[in-house]
Write an enzyme that holds these catalytic residues in place. Structure first.
Site, short mmCIF file in Angstrom:
data_model
loop_
_atom_site.label_atom_id
_atom_site.label_comp_id
_atom_site.label_asym_id
_atom_site.label_seq_id
_atom_site.Cartn_x
_atom_site.Cartn_y
_atom_site.Cartn_z
N ASN A 163 0.83 -1.22 0.00
CA ASN A 163 0.00 0.00 0.00
C ASN A 163 0.86 1.27 0.00
O ASN A 163 0.34 2.36 0.16
CB ASN A 163 -0.96 0.01 1.20
CG ASN A 163 -0.24 0.16 2.53
OD1 ASN A 163 1.00 0.14 2.59
ND2 ASN A 163 -0.98 0.31 3.60
N SER A 217 9.71 -11.99 14.47
CA SER A 217 10.89 -11.26 14.93
C SER A 217 11.45 -11.91 16.19
O SER A 217 10.69 -12.46 17.00
CB SER A 217 10.48 -9.82 15.25
OG SER A 217 11.47 -9.18 15.99
N TYR A 277 4.46 -3.21 19.19
CA TYR A 277 4.95 -3.84 17.95
C TYR A 277 5.27 -5.32 18.20
O TYR A 277 4.82 -6.21 17.48
CB TYR A 277 6.20 -3.11 17.43
CG TYR A 277 6.95 -3.91 16.39
CD1 TYR A 277 6.45 -4.07 15.10
CD2 TYR A 277 8.16 -4.57 16.71
CE1 TYR A 277 7.11 -4.84 14.15
CE2 TYR A 277 8.82 -5.34 15.76
CZ TYR A 277 8.30 -5.47 14.49
OH TYR A 277 8.96 -6.24 13.56
N LYS A 328 3.57 -9.14 16.84
CA LYS A 328 4.26 -10.31 16.28
C LYS A 328 3.91 -11.56 17.07
O LYS A 328 3.64 -12.63 16.52
CB LYS A 328 5.78 -10.09 16.28
CG LYS A 328 6.25 -8.99 15.33
CD LYS A 328 5.99 -9.35 13.88
CE LYS A 328 6.36 -8.25 12.92
NZ LYS A 328 5.85 -8.43 11.57
#
Ligand code: NAD
Ligand code: UDP
Length: 338
Positions: free
Chosen positions: A32, A124, A149, A153
């Site tokens: 995007n 991650s 964040y 994950k």
């Protein structure tokens, strides 16, 4: 037969597109452009000498996704699309949960509906949290994450594992990246962060090129050999090759599998600064600053499972990483430009 790459215009996605094309895979890319520019994919096509379909599409747009799956026979998805700035995630948690978690749920719903049940996901090392000792192994407990964040994950990993439990036709490959740095050896594609970089290597290279005055080293009193934080830096091209192997694995197996993608070796912040200066003959002025909230002293992988089951092993050393980061930065001082 094609592989759909979400977030394929980004740093890791663009390098992975090249390695997939080199390996003879057909690809379809969507992004995007939230954190990327069309120029990145133009250069990927130039380097690979091949064209491929691209869609400007958001992973939260179910109808847009349906149109892509209807137009192509997609065998597997490599899912990079997501927001990744730790500090920003603390300020804007709902955006992170909406984009990363909500977007992944929408993507998986459309995949199931359109009969594609193989996904390779960008996780991650952050999911290992604060409490596990390095070298980190895939079966250690996860979830003690320190920011939204990291939580996205962790939550996405759990959601994808649940999907596999609910339906044995699904294949989920969770790739836990350590610290990707470096760039394609051509110097044509690389990491182009918006604004002031958060991560160490882009910060070092912007200091070296004169865009920033000096590096702040976040803490020199950690329990590490020189007091600065230790991380497992991995060349982005090695990481990209890891995705080629992971997608091959996903095409042949079902169920959920987790892999670390790292080198297994830790370097301190001072090690990396010195390696960068020596490899490139440039100065990187720095000062010692207070520790950054949420950082841990040491984080490096045990990458042996990926070697055993994927036949993958990192091939580039820290000198390659520093040299290739600098080639990209010095040939493209403003990244991809405007
Ligand atoms: P990046 O920002 O360069 O690439 C992500 C891409 O996804 C961008 O091109 C962005 O425009 C696109 N995107 C974001 N939200 C989207 C949406 N809703 N719909 C469609 N496209 C969207 O980041 P990267 O460094 O290439 O990271 C790729 C993935 O790997 C991310 O999921 C990131 O969290 C994960 N990861 C990165 C690192 C790292 O240090 N770079 C480490 C561990 C994990
Ligand atoms: N770091 C630093 N100065 C910076 C950016 C990072 O000293 O401007 C340190 C950070 O404290 C950590 C290491 O460099 O020890 C790697 O940080 P990065 O943000 O690149 O990755 P992380 O491992 O935090 O995801």
């Amino acid at each position: 037969m094609a592989i759909l790459i979400t977030g394929g215009c980004g740093y890791i996605g663009s390098h992975t597109c090249i390695e997939l094309l080199k390996a003879g895979q057909d690809i379809v890319v969507l992004d995007n452009y939230y954190n990327a520019k069309p120029e990145a994919l133009r250069r990927v096509q130039e380097l690979a000498g091949k064209e491929f379909p691209f869609y400007e599409c958001d992973i939260r747009d179910a109808d847009g996704l349906r149109r892509i799956f209807a137009a192509h026979k997609i065998d597997a998805v490599i899912h990079f699309a997501g927001l990744k700035a730790v500090g920003e995630s603390v300020q804007k948690p709902l955006e992170y949960y909406d984009n990363n978690v909500g977007g992944t749920v929408t993507l998986c719903q459309v995949m199931a509906e359109m009969g594609c049940k193989r996904i390779v996901f960008s996780s991650s090392a952050t999911v290992y949290g604060m409490n596990n000792p390095s070298p980190l192994q895939e079966d250690m407990p996860t979830g003690a994450v320190t920011n939204p964040y990291g939580r996205t994950k962790y939550v996405i990993e759990e959601i994808l594992k649940d999907v596999c439990v609910s339906d044995p036709d699904w294949t989920v490959v969770l790739l836990r990246y350590f610290n990707p740095i470096g760039a394609h050896e051509s110097g044509r594609i690389g990491e182009d962060p918006n604004g002031i970089p958060n991560n160490l290597m882009p910060y070092i290279s912007q200091v070296a090129i004169g865009r920033l005055p000096r590096l702040s080293i976040f803490g020199d009193d950690y329990d590490t050999p020189d007091g600065t934080g230790v991380r497992d830096y991995i060349h982005v091209v090695d990481l990209a090759v890891g995705h080629v192997k992971a997608v091959d694995f996903a095409l042949k197996h079902t169920g959920a599998e987790v892999f670390n993608l790292g080198t297994g070796t830790g370097y301190s912040v001072l090690d990396l600064v010195k390696a960068f200066q020596d490899a490139n003959g440039v100065e990187v002025p720095y000062t010692i600053a207070p520790r950054r909230a949420g950082d841990i002293a040491t984080c490096y992988s045990d990458p042996s499972k990926a070697e055993r089951l994927l036949g993958w092993k990192a091939a580039h050393d820290v000198v390659d990483m520093c040299r290739d980061s600098w080639r990209w930065q010095s040939q493209n001082p403003q990244g991809y430009g405007d």
